[in-house]
Design an enzyme around this catalytic site. Sequence first.
Site, short mmCIF file in Angstrom:
data_model
loop_
_atom_site.label_atom_id
_atom_site.label_comp_id
_atom_site.label_asym_id
_atom_site.label_seq_id
_atom_site.Cartn_x
_atom_site.Cartn_y
_atom_site.Cartn_z
N ASP A 1 3.53 56.23 36.92
CA ASP A 1 3.83 54.88 36.41
C ASP A 1 2.60 53.98 36.38
OD1 ASP A 1 6.41 55.56 35.81
OD2 ASP A 1 7.25 54.76 37.66
N TYR B 1 22.52 57.53 38.61
CA TYR B 1 22.77 57.33 37.19
C TYR B 1 23.10 58.64 36.50
CZ TYR B 1 17.77 58.46 36.56
OH TYR B 1 16.54 59.06 36.58
N LYS C 1 22.05 56.22 29.58
CA LYS C 1 22.17 56.20 31.04
C LYS C 1 23.28 55.25 31.47
CE LYS C 1 17.26 57.11 31.80
NZ LYS C 1 16.01 56.61 32.40
N HIS D 1 10.72 54.11 31.72
CA HIS D 1 10.80 55.50 31.25
C HIS D 1 11.80 55.66 30.10
CE1 HIS D 1 10.01 56.40 35.77
NE2 HIS D 1 8.87 56.17 35.14
#
Length: 187
Positions: free
Chosen positions: A170, A132, A72, A62
């Site tokens: 996905d 995250y 991130k 992603h």
Amino acid sequence: MEVIATAIPDVCLVRPKRHGDPRGWFSEVWNRQRFAEAGLDFDWMQDNQSLSGPAGTLRGLHFQTPPFAQTKLVRVLAGAILDVAVDLRRGSPWFGRHVAVELSAGQPDQILIPRGFAHGFVTLKPNTQVLYKVDAPYAPDHDAGIAWNDPDLAIAWPVGPENVHLSDKDRRQPAWRELPDAFSWSE
């Protein structure tokens, strides 16, 4: 805190110190001043946490396109993952290459993935929790991805298509070759 470059220097491992005693350990996993002193000065605006029940759960690959691209900072709270970052920056010496790092709750490492990279991970243990930080909010109109098993990327995932756990989203991600140019590299 130690900052360790990976094979793609802009992606780095961040290793906070752990202070242990007979009770266990304590670690300062993020401190604005210490991160800034290490050249990692980001304005984090959101924390995300996921729980993946079965081992072999794959989330990714992603990314968000500008102006909502995200940096991130990823760490594991329980279990273990193989974390992957793919360089999407056209003109980069590492364009199309990836870094794969194992992270687990048993060690202090975090991975910093800058803007211009696709990100994904597969769980190596059941009931894995990942936390995250991101420096831009989720923007559905800028949400994008790449097929996790695209042969052009040649990622050595420790799980095959017959036993991977994927979301419907996905399963439908486009191929690497279909990816529009969203990022460019500058030194």
